[in-house]
Write a protein that holds these residues in place. Structure first.
Motif, PDB file in Angstrom:
ATOM      1  N   ASN A 261      10.454  21.952  15.799  1.00  0.00           N
ATOM      2  CA  ASN A 261       9.323  21.045  15.578  1.00  0.00           C
ATOM      3  C   ASN A 261       8.048  21.613  16.182  1.00  0.00           C
ATOM      4  O   ASN A 261       6.966  21.522  15.582  1.00  0.00           O
ATOM      5  CB  ASN A 261       9.607  19.681  16.204  1.00  0.00           C
ATOM      6  N   ASN A 262       8.155  22.164  17.377  1.00  0.00           N
ATOM      7  CA  ASN A 262       6.956  22.635  18.063  1.00  0.00           C
ATOM      8  C   ASN A 262       6.373  23.862  17.386  1.00  0.00           C
ATOM      9  O   ASN A 262       5.161  23.925  17.138  1.00  0.00           O
ATOM     10  CB  ASN A 262       7.275  22.934  19.528  1.00  0.00           C
ATOM     11  N   PHE A 263       7.204  24.849  17.083  1.00  0.00           N
ATOM     12  CA  PHE A 263       6.657  26.076  16.507  1.00  0.00           C
ATOM     13  C   PHE A 263       5.943  25.791  15.190  1.00  0.00           C
ATOM     14  O   PHE A 263       4.835  26.303  14.947  1.00  0.00           O
ATOM     15  CB  PHE A 263       7.753  27.117  16.285  1.00  0.00           C
ATOM     16  N   PHE A 264       6.566  24.986  14.310  1.00  0.00           N
ATOM     17  CA  PHE A 264       5.977  24.720  12.995  1.00  0.00           C
ATOM     18  C   PHE A 264       5.112  23.459  12.997  1.00  0.00           C
ATOM     19  O   PHE A 264       4.707  22.990  11.931  1.00  0.00           O
ATOM     20  CB  PHE A 264       7.072  24.625  11.939  1.00  0.00           C
ATOM     21  N   VAL A 265       4.845  22.910  14.183  1.00  0.00           N
ATOM     22  CA  VAL A 265       3.987  21.741  14.346  1.00  0.00           C
ATOM     23  C   VAL A 265       4.400  20.647  13.367  1.00  0.00           C
ATOM     24  O   VAL A 265       3.597  20.159  12.562  1.00  0.00           O
ATOM     25  CB  VAL A 265       2.490  22.107  14.206  1.00  0.00           C
ATOM     26  N   ASN A 266       5.669  20.321  13.436  1.00  0.00           N
ATOM     27  CA  ASN A 266       6.214  19.221  12.634  1.00  0.00           C
ATOM     28  C   ASN A 266       6.076  17.953  13.469  1.00  0.00           C
ATOM     29  O   ASN A 266       6.983  17.552  14.194  1.00  0.00           O
ATOM     30  CB  ASN A 266       7.685  19.498  12.303  1.00  0.00           C
ATOM     31  N   LEU A 267       4.922  17.315  13.380  1.00  0.00           N
ATOM     32  CA  LEU A 267       4.597  16.203  14.269  1.00  0.00           C
ATOM     33  C   LEU A 267       5.060  14.857  13.745  1.00  0.00           C
ATOM     34  O   LEU A 267       5.097  13.884  14.519  1.00  0.00           O
ATOM     35  CB  LEU A 267       3.089  16.166  14.533  1.00  0.00           C
ATOM     36  N   ASP A 268       5.396  14.766  12.469  1.00  0.00           N
ATOM     37  CA  ASP A 268       5.990  13.519  11.966  1.00  0.00           C
ATOM     38  C   ASP A 268       7.478  13.561  12.280  1.00  0.00           C
ATOM     39  O   ASP A 268       8.336  13.550  11.394  1.00  0.00           O
ATOM     40  CB  ASP A 268       5.742  13.387  10.464  1.00  0.00           C
ATOM     41  N   SER A 269       7.773  13.608  13.581  1.00  0.00           N
ATOM     42  CA  SER A 269       9.123  13.850  14.067  1.00  0.00           C
ATOM     43  C   SER A 269       9.223  13.327  15.489  1.00  0.00           C
ATOM     44  O   SER A 269       8.272  12.717  16.015  1.00  0.00           O
ATOM     45  CB  SER A 269       9.422  15.361  14.061  1.00  0.00           C
ATOM     46  N   TYR A 270      10.323  13.604  16.150  1.00  0.00           N
ATOM     47  CA  TYR A 270      10.431  13.212  17.552  1.00  0.00           C
ATOM     48  C   TYR A 270       9.311  13.848  18.377  1.00  0.00           C
ATOM     49  O   TYR A 270       8.754  13.226  19.289  1.00  0.00           O
ATOM     50  CB  TYR A 270      11.782  13.639  18.139  1.00  0.00           C
ATOM     51  N   SER A 271       8.961  15.082  18.072  1.00  0.00           N
ATOM     52  CA  SER A 271       8.019  15.848  18.893  1.00  0.00           C
ATOM     53  C   SER A 271       6.582  15.366  18.777  1.00  0.00           C
ATOM     54  O   SER A 271       5.728  15.777  19.574  1.00  0.00           O
ATOM     55  CB  SER A 271       8.090  17.327  18.513  1.00  0.00           C
ATOM     56  N   GLY A 272       6.300  14.517  17.790  1.00  0.00           N
ATOM     57  CA  GLY A 272       4.959  13.981  17.651  1.00  0.00           C
ATOM     58  C   GLY A 272       4.967  12.477  17.721  1.00  0.00           C
ATOM     59  O   GLY A 272       4.757  11.875  18.780  1.00  0.00           O
ATOM     60  N   SER A 273       5.252  11.850  16.588  1.00  0.00           N
ATOM     61  CA  SER A 273       5.227  10.388  16.509  1.00  0.00           C
ATOM     62  C   SER A 273       6.459   9.729  17.096  1.00  0.00           C
ATOM     63  O   SER A 273       6.521   8.511  17.200  1.00  0.00           O
ATOM     64  CB  SER A 273       5.051   9.957  15.043  1.00  0.00           C
ATOM     65  N   GLY A 274       7.481  10.537  17.462  1.00  0.00           N
ATOM     66  CA  GLY A 274       8.656   9.980  18.143  1.00  0.00           C
ATOM     67  C   GLY A 274       9.636   9.284  17.224  1.00  0.00           C
ATOM     68  O   GLY A 274      10.315   8.336  17.633  1.00  0.00           O
ATOM     69  N   HIS A 275       9.757   9.749  15.984  1.00  0.00           N
ATOM     70  CA  HIS A 275      10.711   9.153  15.038  1.00  0.00           C
ATOM     71  C   HIS A 275      11.074  10.191  13.990  1.00  0.00           C
ATOM     72  O   HIS A 275      10.842  11.375  14.165  1.00  0.00           O
ATOM     73  CB  HIS A 275      10.109   7.896  14.395  1.00  0.00           C
ATOM     74  N   ASN A 276      11.721   9.727  12.905  1.00  0.00           N
ATOM     75  CA  ASN A 276      12.001  10.590  11.748  1.00  0.00           C
ATOM     76  C   ASN A 276      13.049  11.659  12.045  1.00  0.00           C
ATOM     77  O   ASN A 276      12.859  12.842  11.753  1.00  0.00           O
ATOM     78  CB  ASN A 276      10.716  11.260  11.256  1.00  0.00           C
ATOM     79  N   TYR A 277      14.162  11.255  12.608  1.00  0.00           N
ATOM     80  CA  TYR A 277      15.291  12.142  12.835  1.00  0.00           C
ATOM     81  C   TYR A 277      16.550  11.273  12.864  1.00  0.00           C
ATOM     82  O   TYR A 277      16.476  10.038  12.819  1.00  0.00           O
ATOM     83  CB  TYR A 277      15.131  12.923  14.150  1.00  0.00           C
ATOM     84  N   LEU A 278      17.710  11.912  12.899  1.00  0.00           N
ATOM     85  CA  LEU A 278      18.984  11.209  12.888  1.00  0.00           C
ATOM     86  C   LEU A 278      19.795  11.628  14.100  1.00  0.00           C
ATOM     87  O   LEU A 278      19.613  12.728  14.636  1.00  0.00           O
ATOM     88  CB  LEU A 278      19.772  11.541  11.614  1.00  0.00           C
ATOM     89  N   VAL A 279      20.697  10.759  14.533  1.00  0.00           N
ATOM     90  CA  VAL A 279      21.646  11.130  15.585  1.00  0.00           C
ATOM     91  C   VAL A 279      23.043  10.710  15.142  1.00  0.00           C
ATOM     92  O   VAL A 279      23.237   9.626  14.596  1.00  0.00           O
ATOM     93  CB  VAL A 279      21.312  10.496  16.954  1.00  0.00           C
ATOM     94  N   TYR A 280      23.998  11.599  15.347  1.00  0.00           N
ATOM     95  CA  TYR A 280      25.393  11.313  15.000  1.00  0.00           C
ATOM     96  C   TYR A 280      26.299  11.698  16.162  1.00  0.00           C
ATOM     97  O   TYR A 280      26.162  12.792  16.736  1.00  0.00           O
ATOM     98  CB  TYR A 280      25.822  12.074  13.744  1.00  0.00           C
ATOM     99  N   GLU A 281      27.238  10.809  16.496  1.00  0.00           N
ATOM    100  CA  GLU A 281      28.184  11.054  17.569  1.00  0.00           C
ATOM    101  C   GLU A 281      29.438  11.717  16.997  1.00  0.00           C
ATOM    102  O   GLU A 281      30.133  11.136  16.166  1.00  0.00           O
ATOM    103  CB  GLU A 281      28.562   9.732  18.242  1.00  0.00           C
ATOM    104  N   ASN A 282      29.723  12.941  17.431  1.00  0.00           N
ATOM    105  CA  ASN A 282      30.918  13.606  16.930  1.00  0.00           C
ATOM    106  C   ASN A 282      32.169  13.045  17.598  1.00  0.00           C
ATOM    107  O   ASN A 282      32.091  12.158  18.450  1.00  0.00           O
ATOM    108  CB  ASN A 282      30.826  15.132  17.101  1.00  0.00           C
ATOM    109  N   LYS A 283      33.334  13.553  17.213  1.00  0.00           N
ATOM    110  CA  LYS A 283      34.578  12.959  17.707  1.00  0.00           C
ATOM    111  C   LYS A 283      34.837  13.266  19.174  1.00  0.00           C
ATOM    112  O   LYS A 283      35.754  12.696  19.770  1.00  0.00           O
ATOM    113  CB  LYS A 283      35.756  13.428  16.853  1.00  0.00           C
ATOM    114  N   LEU A 284      34.020  14.130  19.769  1.00  0.00           N
ATOM    115  CA  LEU A 284      34.119  14.402  21.205  1.00  0.00           C
ATOM    116  C   LEU A 284      33.231  13.461  22.011  1.00  0.00           C
ATOM    117  O   LEU A 284      33.146  13.574  23.234  1.00  0.00           O
ATOM    118  CB  LEU A 284      33.736  15.853  21.492  1.00  0.00           C
ATOM    119  N   GLY A 285      32.544  12.533  21.322  1.00  0.00           N
ATOM    120  CA  GLY A 285      31.715  11.557  22.011  1.00  0.00           C
ATOM    121  C   GLY A 285      30.317  12.044  22.323  1.00  0.00           C
ATOM    122  O   GLY A 285      29.593  11.402  23.096  1.00  0.00           O
TER     123      GLY A 285
END
Length: 770
Positions: A261-285
């Motif tokens: 995000n930082n290198f390509f200045v992808n600010l519509d993301s966690y690194s800028g506006s703080g959203h627009n991403y996903l989180v998934y919990e794998n089977k190891l928790g």
């Protein structure tokens, strides 16, 4: 003999099946423009989609027909998607298409959902597709390409076609798909939060404020059945217990996302506006961060989450440690507060910088894709920018004086990347002396189970060096210190050769990477670790192609239950040898880009026997439960060794409920009936034209206390007796004579099948006991 007309009929069926396979081109081939034609039974479809979106953004309009690359579907569900990219006044809005909205067996190339972006906020048309291609070098990210969209035979325009992060995606990358899964974004359907919720319940940046999950409902959309407790537990450790965080979050993967995000200045993301991403919990928790919605890569979104809008120059010179002390971005401020994680992040950023430099700012990729879509862009009458803007924005900034998206400047993809390379190459945090790791080697050269393996490398400018290792892709990398003491196959003490020792135990492979740090920086080898790593294979018994075979499968089962009482898809394999074979080191997959998708547990398949694997996406369950399901619309299935060597493959066609597809002779076909754990019930009777069975005598029939068998031209590998329900009541041991006796005195009166299995053929005879 098989009648000529029957042979012709069989050949015709095979030709039809092969033809259907050839037509279904890959949905996400980067260098092929896809085509979808949607048919609604009314002309005011756009108005209807707008009305549905206003009332319920999840509601869908039914298309009577959809043609995707020449394959026709009916009763497909269509809706508009997007927040800022959707507007009822626009002629071109992003689509979400569900092929299986009504008919559950409708898929294309194994995919049931199409997510199509309209090109809003991107004069180059390239940002999203190129961004995903770059991202896939460092962490799991969607496939993406281009697609022309027609509605009622009228071209709407050229779209980006982005792979949905669905159960198949999760299973392919994380070996499970049913755990906690969230879209970290403000949801469309806002609710009134409980009055007990404290201040600060804004945003989707993993800030922990309260243990009450109801207070987070407006900013995290749950995509799984459950998961709030797991998400909040991870957020608690991120914000208040960093010492144990790695048990709940894949920190390395989060650092890669932040660096990208930082290198390509992808600010519509966690690194800028703080959203627009996903989180998934794998089977190891452990939760994994997944990038999403990359249509504003390269500085198209100008709000960094602090202050006002940034200029192009400010984005070109964006601080690599943006949000270092911002408590509203704990994934950055908390992780960077730990020196080893901050150094690892900077090492990842340096790798992305070097890759971009070596790829000449991805100029070649950009030009290839631009040339590929130029005609489609020209034909798109609903695009948001001019043809001149499309040509210009690959290399140079484009300033829009107004209209769609408002007056703003969109950085040129190549010029912007070069500016970031120049700025970061001279930034104080990245020009420090880095550890050097080279001459990596292992000993012994041939590895066996329960053996000590030494891994060593020449390392300089480091105060600490570690070997991170695991025994398989579903495990967590463990850290092991490396020493320059002359005791770890590292040469002479003090010679800058560092080594570490690992016990292979009973494992069949070892995956590892090296990490070194000093006071100011860190280095990893390979540089893209942990996403890339080195692999050592244990010397094991060689698997011979043909010994273990895929034998039968069922993609929609409503009759047979697994040990948990579930009706799951199943796959049957067969050991064609006269010896038991360990399956350790073998894998099943339905994704040939990930040949090691599901690893067999430590088990064996007996001689001349069958084994059932439940394909139910429950890869974490004990026993034989693969981490993927089979597609009713057909797909490809493979059996591979840990070296990615194919032992057997089958591409099966669409299957109805409770219909199976099995091996018959040396070909595959629809079987008459599913034969779970026994020889297949083939549609074609091959016995009559095979000399092997010309004189197979079975007497007496009806039988009594015993069955006498006489074989003339060949001796079978195995004989199995089943009752009328398919239950196995007898299985032969080694057959070493053309005369063979089966004791049947304990069999109850009834109808039985005797199955004779040879190396290249199988048949059966019916017998009766009165």
């Amino acid at each position: 003999m098989i009648p000529d007309f029957m042979k012709y009929f069989i050949l015709s069926i095979l030709q039809l099946v092969l033809h259907s396979f050839i037509e279904a081109q890959s949905l996400y081939d980067l260098y092929t423009i896809q085509e979808v034609k949607i048919t609604f039974p009314f002309s005011n479809w756009d108005q209807k989609l707008d009305s549905l979106h206003t009332v319920d953004s999840d509601a869908r309009l039914i298309a009577t027909k959809l043609e995707l690359n020449g394959i026709v579907y009916d009763s497909v569900g269509i809706r508009y998607k997007g927040n800022s990219t959707y507007n009822a006044n626009r002629n071109k809005n992003p689509f979400n298409i569900k092929l299986d909205f009504i008919k559950s067996n409708q898929k294309y190339d194994g995919h049931n959902t199409l997510k199509l972006s309209s090109g809003f906020m991107d004069p180059s048309f390239l940002r999203e597709v190129l961004a995903y291609k770059i991202a896939r070098q460092y962490l799991p990210a969607s496939l993406a390409n281009f697609i022309n969209v027609y509605v009622n035979n009228i071209l709407v325009g050229l779209y980006s076609n982005v792979e949905d992060v669905d159960k198949d995606f999760l299973s392919n990358h994380f070996y499970s798909s049913n755990n906690a899964f969230f879209q970290c974004d403000r949801i469309d359907k806002q609710i009134q939060l409980p009055g007990s919720c404290p201040p600060g319940m804004v945003g989707s940046a993993l800030k922990y404020v309260t243990p009450d999950s109801a207070c987070y409902f407006n900013n995290y959309e749950k995509e799984s059945e459950t998961g709030w407790n797991e998400l909040l537990n991870m957020m608690f450790h991120l914000n208040q217990d960093l010492a144990n965080l790695e048990n709940y979050l894949d920190v390395d993967r989060a650092l890669w996302m932040l660096a990208l995000n930082n290198f390509f200045v992808n600010l519509d993301s966690y690194s800028g506006s703080g959203h627009n991403y996903l989180v998934y919990e794998n089977k190891l928790g452990r939760f994994n961060t997944i990038p999403w919605d990359l249509n504003e890569f390269y500085g198209a979104f100008t709000n960094a989450g602090v202050g006002g809008q940034l200029t192009v120059l400010q984005m070109q010179q964006l601080d690599p440690l943006l949000h270092l002390n911002n408590l509203e971005r704990p994934l950055i401020s908390k992780l960077f507060s730990i020196p080893k994680w901050k150094k690892r992040y900077l090492a990842h950023l340096f790798t992305i910088l070097n890759d971009a430099k070596n790829a000449n700012a991805y100029e070649h990729d950009g030009l290839v894709l631009q040339n590929q879509i130029s005609a489609s862009v020209s034909n798109d009458r609903n695009k948001f920018f001019t043809d001149a803007a499309f040509i210009t924005n690959l290399y140079n900034d484009f300033t829009n004086s107004g209209g769609m998206g408002g007056a703003k400047t969109y950085p040129g993809l190549i010029s912007f990347t070069n500016a970031r390379i120049s700025f970061l190459s001279n930034h104080p945090s990245l020009i420090v002396t880095k550890p050097s790791i080279e001459q990596i080697h292992s000993f012994p050269t041939e590895i066996h189970k329960n053996e000590i393996v030494y891994i060593a490398a020449k390392i300089s400018n480091a105060s600490l060096s570690s070997l991170f290792y695991r025994y398989g892709p579903e495990e967590i990398f463990k850290e092991l210190m490396m020493f320059d003491d002359g005791l770890h196959q590292d040469g002479i003490a003090g010679d800058s050769i560092f080594g570490a020792a690992i016990n292979m135990l009973n494992y069949s492979s070892l995956q590892y990477y090296l990490y070194s740090e000093n006071a100011n920086s860190a280095s990893l080898m390979p540089p893209r670790a942990e996403y890339e790593f080195y692999t050592l294979q244990v010397q094991t018994d060689t698997f011979i192609k043909g010994d273990i075979l895929l034998n039968e499968l069922q993609a929609s089962n409503t009759i047979l239950k697994d040990e948990h009482g579930d009706f799951d898809d199943w796959i049957e394999i067969f050991n064609s040898t006269d010896q038991a074979i360990s399956l350790n080191g073998l894998y099943l997959t339905d994704n040939f880009d990930n040949k090691l998708k599901w690893k067999f547990p430590d088990t064996a398949i007996n001689a001349n026997s069958f084994l059932i694997i439940w394909a139910d996406e429950d890869g974490g369950d004990e026993g034989l439960h693969a981490n993927f399901k089979l597609s009713k619309s057909g797909e490809r299935l493979g059996l591979f060794t840990i070296d990615s060597v194919s032992l057997d493959e089958v591409e099966f066609p669409a299957l109805n409920d409770n219909q199976s597809y099995g091996r018959c002779l040396n070909a595959w076909e629809y079987t008459r009936n599913p034969t779970f754990g026994i020889p297949n019930d083939c549609n074609i009777t091959w016995v009559a034209e095979s000399p092997k069975f010309e004189y197979v005598f079975c007497y007496p029939n009806p039988i009594d206390q015993r069955i006498q068998l006489v074989f003339n031209n060949a001796i079978p590998n195995l004989i199995i007796a089943t009752d009328i329900l398919g239950n196995i009541i007898y299985k032969s041991k080694t057959i070493d004579s053309k005369l063979f006796t089966i004791i049947s005195d304990s069999w109850k009166p009834g109808l039985y099948n005797l199955h004779f299995i040879f190396s290249d053929i199988q048949t059966f005879q019916k017998i009766i006991k009165k």
